[in-house]
Design an enzyme around this catalytic site. Sequence first.
Site, PDB file in Angstrom:
ATOM      1  N   LYS A  15       0.875  -1.173   0.000  1.00  0.00           N
ATOM      2  CA  LYS A  15       0.000   0.000   0.000  1.00  0.00           C
ATOM      3  C   LYS A  15       0.915   1.227   0.000  1.00  0.00           C
ATOM      4  O   LYS A  15       1.254   1.779   1.043  1.00  0.00           O
ATOM      5  CB  LYS A  15      -0.912  -0.054   1.240  1.00  0.00           C
ATOM      6  CG  LYS A  15      -2.197   0.711   1.067  1.00  0.00           C
ATOM      7  CD  LYS A  15      -3.191   0.352   2.143  1.00  0.00           C
ATOM      8  CE  LYS A  15      -4.261   1.413   2.282  1.00  0.00           C
ATOM      9  NZ  LYS A  15      -5.008   1.742   1.059  1.00  0.00           N
TER      10      LYS A  15
HETATM   11  N1  PMP Z   1      -7.763  -2.006  -3.241  1.00  0.00           N
HETATM   12  C1  PMP Z   1      -7.188  -0.801  -3.128  1.00  0.00           C
HETATM   13  C2  PMP Z   1      -6.488  -0.221  -4.308  1.00  0.00           C
HETATM   14  C3  PMP Z   1      -7.253  -0.098  -1.916  1.00  0.00           C
HETATM   15  O1  PMP Z   1      -6.687   1.111  -1.784  1.00  0.00           O
HETATM   16  C4  PMP Z   1      -7.951  -0.667  -0.832  1.00  0.00           C
HETATM   17  C5  PMP Z   1      -8.054   0.080   0.468  1.00  0.00           C
HETATM   18  N2  PMP Z   1      -6.957  -0.174   1.292  1.00  0.00           N
HETATM   19  C6  PMP Z   1      -8.536  -1.933  -0.996  1.00  0.00           C
HETATM   20  C7  PMP Z   1      -8.424  -2.567  -2.215  1.00  0.00           C
HETATM   21  C8  PMP Z   1      -9.255  -2.593   0.129  1.00  0.00           C
HETATM   22  O2  PMP Z   1      -8.343  -2.939   1.135  1.00  0.00           O
HETATM   23  P1  PMP Z   1      -8.777  -3.073   2.655  1.00  0.00           P
HETATM   24  O3  PMP Z   1      -9.968  -3.928   2.675  1.00  0.00           O
HETATM   25  O4  PMP Z   1      -7.602  -3.714   3.292  1.00  0.00           O
HETATM   26  O5  PMP Z   1      -9.072  -1.703   3.149  1.00  0.00           O
END
Ligand code: PMP
Length: 300
Positions: free
Chosen positions: A156
Amino acid sequence: MASYYNNETIIYLNGEFIRATEAKMDFYSQSLHYGYSVFEGIRSYKTEKGETKIFKAVDHFDRLKNSAEALNMPYTWDTDELIDITYDLLKRNNLQDAYIRPVVYAPANMSFNKNPESFIVIETWEMQPFLGEKLIKVMTSSFQRPNPKGFRIEAKAGGHYVNSILASQEAKAAGYDEALLTDINGYVAEGPGANVFYEKNGKLYTPPPGNILSGITRATVIEICDELGISIEEKLFTTDDLKQADAVFYCGTAAEVIGWNSLDETVFPATWENTISKKIQEAYKCKVTEKEYHKTTEPV
Ligand code: PMP
């Protein structure tokens, strides 16, 4: 614009709790110039019992570490310690239902060389849960997700979000609520900040890891499917396949579970209230607030 802080707001910055208005950051930071940072998006909820609970805190702080390591950023923090600090930070800001944003960033460095150390900031602001009850209108983006051979797609990382910003702004300018991005091979990948699932004939489908950020909410949805006995399959599919779905939803920490009204011109036929997707949405709400729910697909 949203207001994230005021004169009273406290943030955690490199070992200290300080006022957001007094925080300083180096404008020569490699993170600011090149998007070379990693971060998390986490939420805390006021539980049924009235306590404050950070949802899947360990998973999020472990991912922060993995993201930093994937980008060769020194990472010296301990997950349990960061969780304790975050609970302390929530208390200092008098928050229960909140969004929590840790960012790991680099020192002053205009070169592309590795740094001897990294810094951390944790910010938090109020966020009420479950505001997005309405179904969203989604547009197939002209932007694809970043090439996994060009980026550490599982991390991320700040820089990846230029792609998300472009896609989301394009969709909103065209009158939609959100974008859907494909991968470099033209298969459905994910949203700018959420993973996608679709429901067809009582079964759920979602893209496999590889070209997506395989989210913590996605993993929670799969957990819920296991508990409720709903069959779920990871597979590649196209936007044309998606347009044949009964129902579709996005899921992510910020989005929670949010149903779709349409993709481009195609409106999904199922009444949201009658879908399995809706049951998953309800179960997710229960999980984050530690409320009991019936672990069966029978009507509750
Ligand atoms: N895909 C992307 C590109 C994201 O930024 C996020 C948010 N973090 C997610 C999927 C979903 O991830 P999470 O469920 O861990 O928040």
